[in-house]
Design an enzyme around this catalytic site. Structure first.
Site, PDB file in Angstrom:
ATOM      1  N   SER A 260       0.754  -1.630  -0.283  1.00  0.00           N
ATOM      2  CA  SER A 260       0.238  -0.048   0.229  1.00  0.00           C
ATOM      3  C   SER A 260       0.888   1.458   0.130  1.00  0.00           C
ATOM      4  CB  SER A 260      -0.967  -0.154   1.430  1.00  0.00           C
ATOM      5  OG  SER A 260       0.326   0.320   2.346  1.00  0.00           O
ATOM      6  N   LYS A 261       0.530   2.467   0.175  1.00  0.00           N
ATOM      7  CA  LYS A 261       1.118   3.469   0.327  1.00  0.00           C
ATOM      8  C   LYS A 261       2.168   3.649   0.873  1.00  0.00           C
ATOM      9  CE  LYS A 261      -0.363   7.883  -2.096  1.00  0.00           C
ATOM     10  NZ  LYS A 261      -1.126   8.724  -2.519  1.00  0.00           N
TER      11      LYS A 261
END
Ligand code: GLU
Length: 474
Positions: free
Chosen positions: A248-249
């Site tokens: 994820s980010k």
């Protein structure tokens, strides 16, 4: 594999977002494999999804690849400019009975899907339209009935892929339903376009993320039906976060250009990515040429790779240390420009950078660390009070006097000044250097006294010491 064939690889992103780190790794591996074999690396923009594809995204992909230095030998090709080829292939498949027009409406299909699901079954298109006679088909087409085109998936067939990374993978034809290869609006779909393009562009090796493995079975069916030679497939395992969860980010799943903004050098990102799913013994640091020479598909990992910012930081530090100070200075300057700090003088900046290359992990941190040279920061009074007192003031005073007499304040000259004062007061270097550093910087953390003096030069150094001595003169 026919070894006399020229190796052709491709990177085929859909322009529906930025170039993220997983895509960049795919691009890199395709690039390296082509270069290693004196082959061709193609960039193909898969922009058939008109609703989701954007010009900004195309630009972001091209910018990201340029920044990483992954120049394509051919392309960018755009799928939206190649519809004639896809339609020709669809017609060929229909003519030979491998595909058929389907007149079922979205409503018909949804109802059938609901019934299947309420019976607890997976939905598979029931081939109503496959069973139409050719007269019925012709009649509907002549009447202008909207229709898509479906690929007929042979139930009896077992589709086997000899994947270079995954090994042998197979699926039974009856597990695949009849895929739509051309939508009602005439737009061809991914599994068809990718096969037509890879075959017509002479792609010999399809290297991509294993999220496409299931599609590959469909593609293999189409290669066979279109009588194209199969390429070699190599599906790379996913990149995970440190916690083994999907990237994820927070883990680093950002655009490649976000790494630039965080202060990473492109060669560090490329070096990091090459090891994220491939190994060459225990070598960690590679020049581009070394990567090209060593890269192969046999040593690609079969397990998912974990993204690790610490390792990226370590590599980045390595490349910063190796880089020319002028280059790093100009990158630091880009960070300052964003903040409107344009007045930093070049010579001072290059000097400051060259004294600090060893310590930096990112250009952004380096820029913050070096800021003190060019901006007057508010002194931290608590730190000043703690360090500038009756004991240290005479030492600072003596450093001031000796510096005033000295010429050409380079490292050796500065060192001689400190040695002299240390001897006079019979103290170790830190006892003199730290108060001088605080007197100059007013900060708890800053470059060392020698560096500050060397970068600032005599006039500025004396001015700062003097002002500190006077301000804190009780
Ligand atoms: N366009 C596809 C994507 O961006 C990749 C296609 C491929 O590599 O075959 O996911």
């Amino acid at each position: 594999m026919n070894t006399s064939k020229k190796i052709v690889t491709r990177f085929a992103p859909s322009p529906t977002g930025y170039l993220h780190i997983g895509g960049a790794r795919t691009a890199l591996y395709n690039y390296l494999f082509a270069k290693k074999h004196q082959g061709t690396f193609i960039l193909r923009i898969e922009d058939t999804d008109l609703e989701r594809s954007t010009q900004e995204s195309i630009q972001a992909i091209i910018d990201g690849m340029n920044w990483l230095g992954l120049d394509a030998d051919e392309g960018p090709y755009y799928q939206t400019k190649r519809f004639d080829l896809y339609h020709e292939a669809v017609d060929k498949l229909v003519a030979k009975g491998s595909a058929y027009p389907c007149f079922c409406t979205a409503d018909d299909i949804n109802k059938k899907r609901e019934i299947a699901q309420s019976d607890g079954q997976g939905f598979r298109y029931d081939r109503t339209c496959y069973h139409l006679s050719s007269e019925e088909r012709q009649k509907k087409i002549a009447a202008g009935e909207p229709h898509c085109v479906r690929f007929y998936s042979e139930d009896e067939e077992t589709i086997v892929i000899q994947d270079k990374i995954k090994g042998e993978v197979r699926v039974e034809g009856k597990e695949l339903d009849d895929l739509v290869i051309q939508r009602t609006d005439g737009a061809p779909t991914y599994n068809l376009t990718v096969v037509v393009d890879d075959a017509s562009m002479g792609v010999t090796h399809v290297i991509r993320g294993d999220d496409h493995l299931r599609n590959t079975f469909r593609q293999v069916q189409m290669y066979k039906a279109l009588e194209y030679d199969l390429p070699i497939f190599a599906h790379l395992p996913l990149i995970l976060g440190q916690d083994k969860k999907r990237l994820s980010k927070r883990h680093g799943a950002m655009s490649v250009m976000a790494y630039k903004d965080m202060g990473y050098l492109p060669e560090a990102v490329v070096n990091y990515l090459v090891r994220l799913g491939w190994a060459h013994g225990d070598q960690e640091v590679f020049t581009k040429q070394e990567m090209i020479e060593a890269f192969n598909l046999d040593n690609c990992s079969t397990a998912a790779a974990c993204f690790d910012f610490d390792k990226l930081g370590w590599l980045n530090g390595h490349y910063i240390k190796e880089a020319q100070p002028e280059r790093i200075a100009s990158l630091v300057r880009e960070f300052y420009a964003v903040e409107g700090l344009d007045a930093v003088n070049d010579q001072g900046l290059v000097k400051a950078v060259s004294l600090s290359l060893e310590k930096a992990r990112t250009i952004k941190d380096l820029a913050a660390y070096l800021k003190i040279y060019f901006v007057s920061l508010e002194p931290d009074l608590a730190v000043v009070e703690k360090n500038i007192n009756d004991q240290t003031r005479p030492m600072i005073q003596r450093v001031y006097e000796e510096l005033e007499k000295a010429e050409n304040l380079n490292h050796d000259v500065i060192h001689a000044v400190f040695e002299k004062v240390m001897a006079e007061f019979d103290v170790k270097l830190g006892k003199v250097a730290n108060p001088v550093r605080v007197a100059l910087s007013g900060q708890k953390v800053s470059p060392g006294a020698y560096d500050l003096i060397e970068v600032w030069g005599k006039e500025m150094t004396l001015k700062r010491l003097d002002s500190c001595l006077r301000k804190n003169d009780n």
